[in-house]
Motif scaffolding. Structure first.
Motif, PDB file in Angstrom:
ATOM      1  N   ILE A  53       0.820  -1.215   0.000  1.00 28.74           N
ATOM      2  CA  ILE A  53       0.000   0.000   0.000  1.00 28.74           C
ATOM      3  C   ILE A  53       0.853   1.264   0.000  1.00 28.74           C
ATOM      4  N   GLY A  54       2.170   1.121   0.098  1.00 29.84           N
ATOM      5  CA  GLY A  54       3.060   2.255  -0.062  1.00 29.84           C
ATOM      6  C   GLY A  54       3.451   2.970   1.215  1.00 29.84           C
ATOM      7  N   LEU A  72       4.717   2.597  11.784  1.00 33.71           N
ATOM      8  CA  LEU A  72       4.118   2.875  10.474  1.00 33.71           C
ATOM      9  C   LEU A  72       4.237   4.359  10.198  1.00 33.71           C
ATOM     10  N   GLU A  73       4.823   4.684   9.058  1.00 35.94           N
ATOM     11  CA  GLU A  73       4.861   6.087   8.633  1.00 35.94           C
ATOM     12  C   GLU A  73       4.390   6.185   7.196  1.00 35.94           C
ATOM     13  N   THR A  74       3.550   7.191   6.956  1.00 38.19           N
ATOM     14  CA  THR A  74       2.873   7.316   5.664  1.00 38.19           C
ATOM     15  C   THR A  74       3.693   8.060   4.630  1.00 38.19           C
ATOM     16  N   ALA A  79      -7.393  10.085   1.927  1.00 39.79           N
ATOM     17  CA  ALA A  79      -8.394   9.373   2.717  1.00 39.79           C
ATOM     18  C   ALA A  79      -8.281   7.872   2.490  1.00 39.79           C
ATOM     19  N   ASP A  80      -8.052   7.484   1.249  1.00 39.08           N
ATOM     20  CA  ASP A  80      -7.953   6.052   0.950  1.00 39.08           C
ATOM     21  C   ASP A  80      -6.726   5.435   1.605  1.00 39.08           C
ATOM     22  N   LEU A  81      -5.594   6.163   1.613  1.00 39.03           N
ATOM     23  CA  LEU A  81      -4.379   5.625   2.227  1.00 39.03           C
ATOM     24  C   LEU A  81      -4.575   5.406   3.723  1.00 39.03           C
ATOM     25  N   LEU A  82      -5.146   6.379   4.414  1.00 36.67           N
ATOM     26  CA  LEU A  82      -5.346   6.219   5.861  1.00 36.67           C
ATOM     27  C   LEU A  82      -6.384   5.138   6.165  1.00 36.67           C
ATOM     28  N   TYR A  83      -7.346   4.953   5.286  1.00 33.65           N
ATOM     29  CA  TYR A  83      -8.292   3.847   5.446  1.00 33.65           C
ATOM     30  C   TYR A  83      -7.533   2.517   5.393  1.00 33.65           C
ATOM     31  N   LYS A  85     -10.624  11.688   7.331  1.00 28.46           N
ATOM     32  CA  LYS A  85     -11.840  11.145   6.715  1.00 28.46           C
ATOM     33  C   LYS A  85     -11.705   9.644   6.481  1.00 28.46           C
ATOM     34  N   GLY A  86     -10.504   9.206   6.061  1.00 29.49           N
ATOM     35  CA  GLY A  86     -10.288   7.778   5.838  1.00 29.49           C
ATOM     36  C   GLY A  86     -10.340   6.985   7.126  1.00 29.49           C
ATOM     37  N   VAL A  87      -9.762   7.537   8.196  1.00 36.66           N
ATOM     38  CA  VAL A  87      -9.793   6.872   9.500  1.00 36.66           C
ATOM     39  C   VAL A  87     -11.228   6.733   9.991  1.00 36.66           C
ATOM     40  N   VAL A  88     -11.999   7.818   9.878  1.00 38.83           N
ATOM     41  CA  VAL A  88     -13.381   7.812  10.351  1.00 38.83           C
ATOM     42  C   VAL A  88     -14.228   6.834   9.549  1.00 38.83           C
ATOM     43  N   ARG A  89     -14.004   6.790   8.255  1.00 35.41           N
ATOM     44  CA  ARG A  89     -14.768   5.846   7.429  1.00 35.41           C
ATOM     45  C   ARG A  89     -14.513   4.414   7.857  1.00 35.41           C
TER      46      ARG A  89
END
Length: 379
Positions: free
Chosen positions: A240-241, A278-280, A286-290, A321-325
């Motif tokens: 996922i990168g 984990l580091e982004t 939003a999709d990455l954090l999901y 937003k991704g985390v909340v989803r």
């Protein structure tokens, strides 16, 4: 990316470094066939991406087919330092008159390649440096000037070697440097480089670690770096990168930078145990954090999650937003604490709070970890 020994030996042989006759086997029957072609005795060497195989029983000599059957089956069903042995290298057993060492790496202080040689091979070079520093010599290569054979000859004369050995070893060093240059290697090493009874040299072991950022520029056929990652969570992280390292704890961590992540781990570690690093990086969406949440939640027995992100170039409100989803879709019940500062931080806080995330607005990470510690009961 570190290569297996057999993969590095293939590249060494391609550039002309003498290597033993060998073959790679994934089954006992394949090992029997290779050994029959080479002739007994042979060495069986477990292929795992970790050092210290010999001390862990991963390198064995066998003298007969029956002995090979037993040893090969044992190796292929074993683990070395937690890594399963899927392949074994079958190679000829050679007579050794002397063991040497040669390695090329990058000096972290100067940023230049450094060639290290020693008359004591077969052991950790760090140990030799401590106990017998007079048996080691090294020289830096100026990138703008390049490498020339006289540099290796000068280096080897410092060890008091005979001219015949200096000549043949100089040739090996030049070819190894060529590999290091073409592969943009972090380390290329032969340990041991053995001197045969006839005076010839043979690389009976090979280490080659390539800079990940150089993989697209290397012309040699290299294996897929994702497929060789044994840990399924770390493999998923690479897919996922993000940079993900699996740990033994139960507090999940998502950070937007390596320094921020390591500092968070250290503070968590004072009273609890981090489950991962984990580091982004700088590409938050939003999709990455999901998907990061999805990855974190794959860890069994997780007690809580800590999110530490900074909104400089990163759109942390989109990440929220991704985390909340994910929280809403999967009905996450464990405590989640978030420290999010920087660009559009107030908007980010409100998004997190809408899903029950505990938001800490202070700048000090210690404050957020204090809150996390309270939520998990201080256990």
């Amino acid at each position: 990316m570190r290569l297996h020994e057999y993969e590095a030996l293939d590249i060494f042989e391609y550039v002309g470094i003498p290597v033993p006759r060998r073959g790679i086997a994934g089954t006992m029957h394949e090992a029997l066939q290779i050994a029959g072609e080479i002739g007994y005795p042979v060495m069986l060497k477990a292929q795992v991406l970790v050092g210290g195989r010999g001390l862990a029983g991963g390198i064995r000599m066998v003298s007969t087919p029956d002995e090979l059957k037993e040893v090969a089956e044992g190796l292929l069903s074993s683990e070395i330092k937690g890594l399963p042995v899927r392949k074994i290298l079958v190679c000829e057993k050679v007579e050794i008159a002397k063991e040497l060492y040669v390695g090329i790496t990058v000096d972290g202080y100067s940023g230049k390649p450094v060639i290290v040689v020693s008359t004591e091979g077969g052991v950790r070079i760090e140990e030799t440096a401590k106990t017998s520093p007079e048996k080691i010599a090294s020289i830096h290569v100026e990138p703008s000037f390049g490498y020339y054979p006289y540099q290796a000859r000068t280096l080897l004369r410092m060890l008091g070697l005979k001219q015949q050995l200096i000549t043949t070893w100089t040739d090996v060093i030049g070819k190894l440097y060529n590999i290091a240059l073409r592969c943009e290697a972090l380390i290329s090493e032969i340990n041991p480089l053995v001197v045969l009874p006839n005076g010839g040299l043979l690389a009976v072991d090979a280490v080659l670690e390539v800079d990940d950022s150089a993989l697209s520029r290397i012309r040699y056929a290299l294996p897929d770096r994702v497929e060789r990652i044994e840990n399924p969570l770390e493999r998923r992280g690479r897919e996922i990168g993000v940079t993900y390292v699996d740990l033994d704890g139960d507090i999940g961590l998502i950070s937007s930078g390596a320094g921020l992540g390591m500092a968070s781990m250290d503070i968590i570690g004072e009273r609890m145990k981090p489950a991962n690093f984990l580091e982004t990086g700088g590409g938050i969406t939003a999709d990455l954090l999901y998907r990061c949440m999805e990855l974190i939640m794959m860890k069994p027995d997780l007690r809580a999650i800590f999110i530490n992100v900074y909104g400089g170039i990163n759109p942390i409100h989109e990440g929220a937003k991704g985390v909340v989803r994910y929280i809403r879709e999967h009905n996450v019940k464990i405590p989640i604490v978030a420290k999010a500062l920087g660009n559009r931080q107030e908007e980010t806080w409100e998004i997190f709070r809408s899903a029950g995330v505990h938001v800490v607005t202070e700048a000090a990470t210690e404050k957020a970890i204090d809150r996390l510690y309270e939520l998990v009961g201080g256990n």
